[in-house]
Motif scaffolding. Structure first.
Motif, PDB file in Angstrom:
ATOM      1  N   LEU A  10       4.860   2.688   7.485  1.00 12.18           N
ATOM      2  CA  LEU A  10       5.086   3.412   8.744  1.00 12.18           C
ATOM      3  C   LEU A  10       3.846   3.376   9.643  1.00 12.18           C
ATOM      4  CD1 LEU A  10       7.153   6.373   7.281  1.00 12.18           C
ATOM      5  CD2 LEU A  10       8.000   4.483   8.684  1.00 12.18           C
ATOM      6  N   VAL A  11       2.662   3.392   9.031  1.00 16.28           N
ATOM      7  CA  VAL A  11       1.429   3.282   9.818  1.00 16.28           C
ATOM      8  C   VAL A  11       1.363   1.918  10.494  1.00 16.28           C
ATOM      9  CG1 VAL A  11      -1.073   2.959   9.574  1.00 16.28           C
ATOM     10  CG2 VAL A  11       0.007   4.989   8.645  1.00 16.28           C
TER      11      VAL A  11
ATOM     12  N   ASP B  48       8.376   6.150  17.626  1.00 13.61           N
ATOM     13  CA  ASP B  48       8.765   7.548  17.377  1.00 13.61           C
ATOM     14  C   ASP B  48       9.280   7.733  15.953  1.00 13.61           C
ATOM     15  OD1 ASP B  48       8.064   8.314  19.872  1.00 13.61           O
ATOM     16  OD2 ASP B  48      10.091   8.287  20.703  1.00 13.61           O
ATOM     17  N   HIS B  49      10.089   6.780  15.500  1.00 19.66           N
ATOM     18  CA  HIS B  49      10.640   6.901  14.155  1.00 19.66           C
ATOM     19  C   HIS B  49       9.505   6.885  13.116  1.00 19.66           C
ATOM     20  CE1 HIS B  49      13.861   6.516  11.106  1.00 19.66           C
ATOM     21  NE2 HIS B  49      12.881   5.956  10.414  1.00 19.66           N
ATOM     22  N   ALA B  50       8.549   5.985  13.302  1.00 19.39           N
ATOM     23  CA  ALA B  50       7.438   5.898  12.352  1.00 19.39           C
ATOM     24  C   ALA B  50       6.622   7.188  12.363  1.00 19.39           C
ATOM     25  CB  ALA B  50       6.556   4.693  12.696  1.00 19.39           C
ATOM     26  N   LEU B  51       6.361   7.706  13.553  1.00 19.67           N
ATOM     27  CA  LEU B  51       5.557   8.925  13.681  1.00 19.67           C
ATOM     28  C   LEU B  51       6.233  10.118  13.017  1.00 19.67           C
ATOM     29  CD1 LEU B  51       4.281   8.731  17.367  1.00 19.67           C
ATOM     30  CD2 LEU B  51       2.854   8.924  15.313  1.00 19.67           C
TER      31      LEU B  51
ATOM     32  N   LEU C  83       0.819  -1.223   0.000  1.00 19.07           N
ATOM     33  CA  LEU C  83       0.000   0.000   0.000  1.00 19.07           C
ATOM     34  C   LEU C  83       0.847   1.264   0.000  1.00 19.07           C
ATOM     35  CD1 LEU C  83      -2.809  -1.086   2.498  1.00 19.07           C
ATOM     36  CD2 LEU C  83      -2.981  -0.873   0.012  1.00 19.07           C
ATOM     37  N   GLY C  84       2.156   1.106   0.150  1.00 21.47           N
ATOM     38  CA  GLY C  84       3.027   2.273   0.022  1.00 21.47           C
ATOM     39  C   GLY C  84       3.861   2.584   1.244  1.00 21.47           C
ATOM     40  N   ARG C  85       4.732   3.571   1.059  1.00 27.51           N
ATOM     41  CA  ARG C  85       5.694   3.951   2.099  1.00 27.51           C
ATOM     42  C   ARG C  85       5.005   4.344   3.406  1.00 27.51           C
ATOM     43  NH1 ARG C  85       7.945   8.252   4.309  1.00 27.51           N
ATOM     44  NH2 ARG C  85      10.198   8.262   4.736  1.00 27.51           N
ATOM     45  N   ASP C  86       3.983   5.198   3.332  1.00 23.77           N
ATOM     46  CA  ASP C  86       3.326   5.647   4.559  1.00 23.77           C
ATOM     47  C   ASP C  86       2.558   4.512   5.228  1.00 23.77           C
ATOM     48  OD1 ASP C  86       4.230   8.241   4.808  1.00 23.77           O
ATOM     49  OD2 ASP C  86       2.698   9.045   3.462  1.00 23.77           O
ATOM     50  N   ALA C  87       2.055   3.583   4.446  1.00 25.26           N
ATOM     51  CA  ALA C  87       1.345   2.442   5.030  1.00 25.26           C
ATOM     52  C   ALA C  87       2.318   1.563   5.829  1.00 25.26           C
ATOM     53  CB  ALA C  87       0.654   1.621   3.933  1.00 25.26           C
TER      54      ALA C  87
END
Ligand SMILES: [Fe+2]
Ligand SMILES: [Fe+2]
Length: 188
Positions: free
Chosen positions: A103-104, A147-150, A97-101
Motif C-alpha cells: 500500500l505504501v 485514497d484507497h491505499a491511504l 516486505l508485506g501488506r502495508d509495504a
C-alpha cells in the motif's frame, strides 16, 4: 484531430514529451501491480480485488495515451524497458516486505504521479485540449488509487516512511529521465 494529421515533428515538443512519459509510466504501473498480484496471492489475499481492479485501470490508461500518441504519430519512450523492469522489481520487492509495504508503494507512486500530472496540465495550458481532458480523467482514477491505499494502511512504521521516500525518489527520477533526460540523450 484525425489520425496521421500531425507528424511527430509537428506535434508540439511538450505534448510529445507528456504523452511519451505518461504512456511509459502507465506501463511501469502495470508491471508494479502485476508483480504485486503474484506475491499478494500468498501474503495479502485481501488486497487482490483492489490490485486487480487497479491493474485494469492502468491498462486502460496506457491504451488511452497510446491512442493519443498514434493520432499524433508520437513514438514510444526510449526508456520503456527501464520502466518495465524497474516497475516489476519495485512491485515485487515491496510486496515481499508485506501488506502495508504494498500500500505504501501504491501511495508513493500515485502521489508522485498526481503531482506530475498537475504540472503537465499547467504546462499544457490550451495547447492540446484533447490531451488535457484525458489527463484530467486519468488523474481522478489515480487519486482513487491513492485514497484507497491511504485508508487501508494499518501502520506508519519508520521503515515504511523511508520506503515511501525511496519509491517517490525512484519514480520522480524515472519521470525526469523519460522527459528531459530522454529528450537530451535519445535522438529519434
Ligand atoms: Fe495510471
Ligand atoms: Fe494508478
Amino acid at each position: 484531430m484525425t489520425a496521421g494529421a500531425l507528424s511527430d515533428a509537428a506535434a508540439p515538443l511538450n505534448v510529445r514529451r507528456i504523452l511519451r512519459v505518461n504512456h511509459a509510466g502507465e506501463y511501469g504501473a502495470i508491471r508494479i501491480y502485476q508483480a504485486q498480484i503474484v506475491v499478494a496471492r500468498f501474503i495479502a489475499p485481501d488486497l487482490l480485488p483492489f490490485l486487480t481492479e487497479t491493474l485494469s485501470h492502468e491498462k486502460e490508461h496506457r491504451r488511452r495515451f497510446r491512442e493519443l500518441m498514434t493520432l499524433r504519430s508520437v513514438y514510444p519512450c526510449g526508456a520503456m524497458p527501464v520502466w518495465g523492469i524497474g516497475g516489476y522489481a519495485m512491485g515485487f520487492v515491496t510486496a515481499l516486505l508485506g501488506r502495508d509495504a504494498i500500500l505504501v508503494c501504491t501511495e508513493s507512486v500515485e502521489r508522485t504521479v498526481h503531482a506530475h500530472l498537475d504540472k503537465q496540465l499547467d504546462a499544457l495550458g490550451t495547447t492540446d485540449s484533447e490531451v488535457s481532458t484525458v489527463i484530467r480523467a486519468i488523474q481522478q482514477e489515480e487519486l482513487g488509487h491513492l485514497d484507497h491505499a491511504l485508508t487501508n494502511r494499518t501502520s506508519n512504521a519508520l521503515f515504511l516512511r523511508w520506503l515511501s521516500r525511496g519509491i517517490s525518489l525512484a519514480t520522480a527520477t524515472l519521470i525526469w529521465l523519460s522527459t528531459y533526460g530522454e529528450a537530451r540523450f535519445v535522438r529519434r
